[in-house]
Each structure stands twice: as structure tokens, then as C-alpha cells.
Design a protein around this motif. Structure first.
Motif, PDB file in Angstrom:
ATOM      1  N   ARG A  89      38.098  44.726  23.229  1.00  0.00           N
ATOM      2  CA  ARG A  89      39.191  44.614  24.167  1.00  0.00           C
ATOM      3  C   ARG A  89      39.029  43.322  24.961  1.00  0.00           C
ATOM      4  NH1 ARG A  89      39.932  48.392  21.484  1.00  0.00           N
ATOM      5  NH2 ARG A  89      40.887  50.426  21.978  1.00  0.00           N
ATOM      6  N   VAL A  90      40.137  42.688  25.265  1.00  0.00           N
ATOM      7  CA  VAL A  90      40.100  41.497  26.092  1.00  0.00           C
ATOM      8  C   VAL A  90      41.331  41.508  26.981  1.00  0.00           C
ATOM      9  CG1 VAL A  90      41.276  40.057  24.359  1.00  0.00           C
ATOM     10  CG2 VAL A  90      39.896  38.972  26.134  1.00  0.00           C
ATOM     11  N   VAL A  91      41.147  41.144  28.229  1.00  0.00           N
ATOM     12  CA  VAL A  91      42.255  41.072  29.181  1.00  0.00           C
ATOM     13  C   VAL A  91      42.525  39.605  29.486  1.00  0.00           C
ATOM     14  CG1 VAL A  91      43.094  41.662  31.485  1.00  0.00           C
ATOM     15  CG2 VAL A  91      41.706  43.306  30.197  1.00  0.00           C
ATOM     16  N   LEU A  92      43.717  39.168  29.148  1.00  0.00           N
ATOM     17  CA  LEU A  92      44.136  37.792  29.410  1.00  0.00           C
ATOM     18  C   LEU A  92      45.077  37.764  30.599  1.00  0.00           C
ATOM     19  CD1 LEU A  92      44.979  36.551  25.789  1.00  0.00           C
ATOM     20  CD2 LEU A  92      42.760  36.611  26.948  1.00  0.00           C
ATOM     21  N   GLU A  93      44.957  36.737  31.399  1.00  0.00           N
ATOM     22  CA  GLU A  93      45.850  36.578  32.549  1.00  0.00           C
ATOM     23  C   GLU A  93      46.160  35.099  32.743  1.00  0.00           C
ATOM     24  OE1 GLU A  93      45.368  36.866  37.328  1.00  0.00           O
ATOM     25  OE2 GLU A  93      44.944  38.734  36.241  1.00  0.00           O
ATOM     26  N   SER A 122      49.307  22.757  38.416  1.00  0.00           N
ATOM     27  CA  SER A 122      48.699  23.244  37.188  1.00  0.00           C
ATOM     28  C   SER A 122      48.641  24.767  37.159  1.00  0.00           C
ATOM     29  CB  SER A 122      47.283  22.678  37.048  1.00  0.00           C
ATOM     30  OG  SER A 122      47.301  21.262  37.017  1.00  0.00           O
ATOM     31  N   ASN A 123      48.768  25.317  35.967  1.00  0.00           N
ATOM     32  CA  ASN A 123      48.625  26.756  35.793  1.00  0.00           C
ATOM     33  C   ASN A 123      47.155  27.158  35.819  1.00  0.00           C
ATOM     34  OD1 ASN A 123      51.413  26.888  35.474  1.00  0.00           O
ATOM     35  ND2 ASN A 123      51.307  26.774  33.244  1.00  0.00           N
ATOM     36  N   LYS A 124      46.909  28.451  35.996  1.00  0.00           N
ATOM     37  CA  LYS A 124      45.544  28.978  36.004  1.00  0.00           C
ATOM     38  C   LYS A 124      45.449  30.133  35.026  1.00  0.00           C
ATOM     39  CE  LYS A 124      44.764  27.723  40.849  1.00  0.00           C
ATOM     40  NZ  LYS A 124      44.407  28.215  42.207  1.00  0.00           N
ATOM     41  N   ALA A 125      44.252  30.347  34.486  1.00  0.00           N
ATOM     42  CA  ALA A 125      44.074  31.412  33.500  1.00  0.00           C
ATOM     43  C   ALA A 125      42.729  32.099  33.696  1.00  0.00           C
ATOM     44  CB  ALA A 125      44.177  30.848  32.086  1.00  0.00           C
ATOM     45  N   ARG A 126      42.671  33.361  33.253  1.00  0.00           N
ATOM     46  CA  ARG A 126      41.434  34.135  33.275  1.00  0.00           C
ATOM     47  C   ARG A 126      41.310  34.948  31.985  1.00  0.00           C
ATOM     48  NH1 ARG A 126      38.915  34.898  38.264  1.00  0.00           N
ATOM     49  NH2 ARG A 126      40.037  33.980  40.037  1.00  0.00           N
ATOM     50  N   VAL A 127      40.105  35.148  31.549  1.00  0.00           N
ATOM     51  CA  VAL A 127      39.791  36.051  30.444  1.00  0.00           C
ATOM     52  C   VAL A 127      38.750  37.035  30.934  1.00  0.00           C
ATOM     53  CG1 VAL A 127      38.792  36.262  28.149  1.00  0.00           C
ATOM     54  CG2 VAL A 127      40.375  34.411  28.632  1.00  0.00           C
ATOM     55  N   ASN A 128      39.097  38.313  30.927  1.00  0.00           N
ATOM     56  CA  ASN A 128      38.220  39.357  31.465  1.00  0.00           C
ATOM     57  C   ASN A 128      37.747  39.018  32.871  1.00  0.00           C
ATOM     58  OD1 ASN A 128      38.460  40.883  29.129  1.00  0.00           O
ATOM     59  ND2 ASN A 128      36.661  39.948  28.179  1.00  0.00           N
ATOM     60  N   GLY A 129      38.629  38.425  33.656  1.00  0.00           N
ATOM     61  CA  GLY A 129      38.342  38.112  35.049  1.00  0.00           C
ATOM     62  C   GLY A 129      37.678  36.781  35.294  1.00  0.00           C
ATOM     63  N   SER A 130      37.226  36.112  34.239  1.00  0.00           N
ATOM     64  CA  SER A 130      36.538  34.828  34.403  1.00  0.00           C
ATOM     65  C   SER A 130      37.511  33.676  34.198  1.00  0.00           C
ATOM     66  CB  SER A 130      35.389  34.705  33.397  1.00  0.00           C
ATOM     67  OG  SER A 130      34.452  35.744  33.590  1.00  0.00           O
ATOM     68  N   PRO A 131      37.497  32.679  35.093  1.00  0.00           N
ATOM     69  CA  PRO A 131      38.431  31.553  34.966  1.00  0.00           C
ATOM     70  C   PRO A 131      38.142  30.723  33.717  1.00  0.00           C
ATOM     71  CG  PRO A 131      37.450  31.636  37.169  1.00  0.00           C
ATOM     72  CD  PRO A 131      36.671  32.578  36.307  1.00  0.00           C
ATOM     73  N   LEU A 132      39.180  30.173  33.145  1.00  0.00           N
ATOM     74  CA  LEU A 132      39.057  29.209  32.056  1.00  0.00           C
ATOM     75  C   LEU A 132      40.309  28.361  32.035  1.00  0.00           C
ATOM     76  CD1 LEU A 132      39.683  30.717  28.505  1.00  0.00           C
ATOM     77  CD2 LEU A 132      40.711  31.575  30.591  1.00  0.00           C
ATOM     78  N   ARG A 133      40.262  27.262  31.274  1.00  0.00           N
ATOM     79  CA  ARG A 133      41.427  26.398  31.182  1.00  0.00           C
ATOM     80  C   ARG A 133      42.538  27.108  30.410  1.00  0.00           C
ATOM     81  NH1 ARG A 133      41.288  22.118  28.251  1.00  0.00           N
ATOM     82  NH2 ARG A 133      39.582  22.811  26.916  1.00  0.00           N
ATOM     83  N   PRO A 134      43.783  27.007  30.865  1.00  0.00           N
ATOM     84  CA  PRO A 134      44.886  27.637  30.124  1.00  0.00           C
ATOM     85  C   PRO A 134      44.931  27.220  28.653  1.00  0.00           C
ATOM     86  CG  PRO A 134      45.656  26.968  32.288  1.00  0.00           C
ATOM     87  CD  PRO A 134      44.251  26.433  32.141  1.00  0.00           C
ATOM     88  N   ALA A 135      44.515  25.987  28.364  1.00  0.00           N
ATOM     89  CA  ALA A 135      44.532  25.511  26.976  1.00  0.00           C
ATOM     90  C   ALA A 135      43.630  26.328  26.068  1.00  0.00           C
ATOM     91  CB  ALA A 135      44.125  24.037  26.921  1.00  0.00           C
TER      92      ALA A 135
END
Length: 402
Positions: A80-84, A92-105
Motif C-alpha cells: 500500500r502507498v499513500v500519495l498526496e 511550486s507544488n508539494k508532494a508526499r509519499v506515505n507522509g514523507s516529502p518528495l519532489r512532485p516530479a
């Protein structure tokens, strides 16, 4: 791969929405202007980092809000993975995977989606930018790092165009513009990589496209793909083409030589006239370009064939399982035979999401889990508590909904 849960905040006409999806077919049904396509658009954003309807992110943010939130829980087997992603109207946009920040790209590494929509007809009938956009989005899905390469190319292109425009305004010629060479080097390095990747992708799409087109159209019209390249004398943006110009790899020397040859014209125009931003993907049926020669049915079959070929490539390569297949208001555009053929072709994917204004348009093979969208509210028959969207969404923002 499937989307198990989709949540939205201030996205398009939804102040808040939460909907569950299942493996296999999922159908969003509702009248036009209720927001069905917004749900499809949100799912696809994780894979393409953009919309199939607009070229910028700002229209996806609800009126009066500064940012929209798209959150999805995806599963593949036991994983399972939760993307946001936070889509900002400005900045700039912001992104997270399982609560951890990462680049939207980086988001396309975790989600793969193939979306069919009425707008796809523009891929084969519209201007070259629609075809470049289709190819580049597929490139990013297959090789996520290409998102950075394409973004860097666009940045260099803007800087170079600004320099050319300034030089034209001041009457400066090529031999007085030494700083242009710095931007030339960057343009060549990034542009050659983009062109080579596009040529390779067209070659890899050829066989899947041929199979998909024949399956949809019920006939083999010998579909062909080829690039017309500005570095080899073509300029599709101005209506001049060189047939099958793009069939082999591009060298930096070739790119740089064409830039030098067009330098005078670029200074006169204040515009970069050479590079992948001036190229075009040409699709032919029976040896003739689809644009200008194909019938409406043939054009639809070609556009759907390109999407199906994309899904086949992603399916063959992915370690995440099948791509999620989305059919957005497509069946209303097709005759009965093409509806049934398309449904049979996609029914075997792990998850299919269908939107339709008229439920009987949906072939039996895809008629399963139904979610109704009514008056700006998502109603899941299996969970009858309504998830509220913007109360006056349909009335206030019909231009943002479908």
C-alpha cells in the motif's frame, strides 16, 4: 495497481470529497457539469503531473482557494502507498509519499495511469503541441527522470528566447551576442536527449498501435508513426514538413549546426526556431496523414489506439502491475461496435474507471461498481452516506466540471 481510496480538498468543484474504488471496473455516473471528470483528472494527475483539459495547474484549484489537495491510497498485491500532492495556484507544488516529502516530479514512480477522453481526438487532429504533450507525458510515466529533463529544457528555452527577443529589440546581431552560445550548449544537450527519447518511443509504440487500431476499428489500415524534426529541416509549427525526418538518433553536432544555420532567422524573429518544441509526431493510415485525411471514426480509432498502445507498453514494463485505465466520457463518442471492442480490450486490466452521463452507454463488460455524482455530491450506493462537495458546485463552477 488499483486506487482504493481517493480524497480531494478544494479540487475543481469539490470543497471536500472522499470515494472508495474497487478492483475491476468502477463507474462514475452523473449529468454533465456535476464533476465526474474531475475525479478522473485527479487520479491521472499523479501519473502525468498535469491535466488532460488545461495546460496549467491553477484552474484545478477551487474558486476562492489558494491550493488543492489530492490524496490517493494505491495498492499492488499486499503493498500500500499513500500519495498526496498539493496543487498551488501560485508557486511550486508539494508532494508526499506515505507522509514523507518528495519532489512532485517523483510521483510517476508510484502511479501509472492511462486516460482516454474526448480531448484525445486533438492528439491526431489538433496542432503539434497536442501530440508532443501526449508523447512527453508517456515518456515521464515510463522514465520519471524525463520530467526533470523536459522541465530543464523548457527553462533553457525561455531564457534563450528572452535573450533573442532582447537582442532583436537592441539591434544586436549574432557575432555580438556571445552569451547566446552558453544557452545553445544547454539547449543542444537537453534537446537532443528529448528528441532521441521521443524517436525511440515512437518506434516502441509501432507494433502495439497496429494491434490496438485493428482491434478497435475492425480493420488493418497500416498505422505508422514518424517524427518531423526542426533540426532536419522541418517546421511543423509553420506548416513545412519533411516526411519521416525522425527515424534515427540525433547528435549534438547536428543540432548545433542547424542552430547556427537558423541564427539569422532567430534573431529576426526573437524566437528559438530549432529544437523539440518545434517538432511533430505524424500518424498515418494507409500512407496518408490522419490529420486532414482520416474519417471521424478512423481518427477516433487512431487516438484510442495510441492510448491502448501506451497502456500495453506500461503493462509490459511495470513492476507495479497494470496501469489504471480511465475512460472519461468516451463511450458517448463511439458507435456500438467500437464501444464493445474497446470495452473488451480494457476489461482485463486490474482497475478501470469509467465516467458517463448516460448509464446505458456503458458496455456490460465494464458495468460494475457504480458511484453516482449528483448536484456536487458523490453518492456511493454501497456506502449511502454522501460525501459532500461544494454545495453550489455545479451552478458556480460548471466550466470546471464535467
Amino acid at each position: 495497481m488499483i486506487v482504493e481510496q481517493l480524497s480531494l480538498v478544494d479540487f475543481r468543484n469539490y470543497a471536500a470529497a472522499d470515494v472508495s474504488l474497487q478492483a475491476g471496473p468502477n463507474v462514475f455516473v452523473g449529468r454533465n457539469g456535476e464533476g465526474k471528470t474531475n475525479l478522473a483528472e485527479a487520479i491521472a494527475y499523479f501519473a502525468t503531473l498535469g491535466s488532460h483539459r488545461v495546460s496549467t495547474d491553477a484552474p484545478m484549484v477551487r474558486r476562492g482557494a489558494d491550493a488543492a489537495i489530492i490524496r490517493a491510497r494505491l495498492s499492488h498485491g499486499d503493498r500500500r502507498v499513500v500519495l498526496e500532492v498539493q496543487v498551488n495556484k501560485q508557486g511550486s507544488n508539494k508532494a508526499r509519499v506515505n507522509g514523507s516529502p518528495l519532489r512532485p516530479a517523483e510521483l510517476p514512480r508510484y502511479a501509472q495511469v492511462v486516460l482516454f477522453a474526448p480531448e484525445d481526438l486533438q492528439i491526431v487532429r489538433g496542432d503539434p503541441s497536442a501530440r508532443r504533450r501526449f508523447v512527453d507525458q508517456l515518456l515521464v510515466q515510463r522514465t520519471p527522470r524525463m520530467a526533470g529533463v523536459l522541465a530543464d529544457y523548457d527553462r533553457v528555452l525561455r531564457q534563450r528566447n528572452a535573450l533573442l527577443k532582447s537582442a532583436r529589440a537592441r539591434g544586436i546581431r549574432g557575432d555580438q551576442l556571445s552569451t547566446l552560445e552558453v544557452w545553445d550548449d544547454k539547449l543542444v544537450m537537453l534537446g537532443a536527449e528529448v528528441i532521441d527519447a521521443r524517436i525511440a518511443l515512437a518506434a516502441q509504440l509501432a507494433q502495439p498501435l497496429s494491434r490496438a487500431y485493428a482491434a478497435i476499428a475492425g480493420a488493418d489500415h497500416d498505422p505508422e508513426l514518424g517524427w518531423t524534426l526542426s533540426i532536419r529541416g522541418a517546421d511543423p509549427e509553420e506548416g513545412t514538413e519533411e516526411t519521416d525526418a525522425g527515424t534515427t538518433g540525433v547528435t549534438a553536432d547536428e543540432f548545433r549546426a542547424t542552430l547556427a544555420a537558423r541564427r539569422g532567422a532567430e534573431l529576426d524573429r526573437g524566437l528559438t526556431l530549432v529544437g523539440p518544441h518545434r517538432d511533430d509526431l505524424v500518424l498515418r493510415l494507409r500512407g496518408l496523414p490522419v490529420k486532414g485525411y482520416a474519417s471521424h471514426g478512423e481518427s477516433w480509432s487512431a487516438a484510442l489506439g495510441l492510448r491502448l498502445a501506451s497502456a500495453e507498453l506500461l503493462r509490459a514494463e511495470s513492476v507495479l502491475g497494470d496501469p489504471i485505465v480511465i475512460l472519461d466520457d468516451v463511450f458517448a463518442e463511439l458507435d456500438a461496435d467500437r464501444r464493445e471492442r474497446l470495452a473488451s480490450l480494457v476489461a482485463g486490466y486490474e482497475q478501470v474507471v469509467v465516467t458517463a452521463a448516460v448509464e446505458p452507454d456503458i458496455p456490460d463488460a465494464l458495468h460494475a461498481h457504480v458511484v453516482r455524482v449528483e448536484a456536487g455530491t458523490i453518492v456511493d450506493p454501497e456506502h449511502p452516506v454522501a460525501r459532500a462537495a461544494s454545495p453550489s458546485a455545479a451552478a458556480e463552477e460548471s466550466s470546471d466540471a464535467r
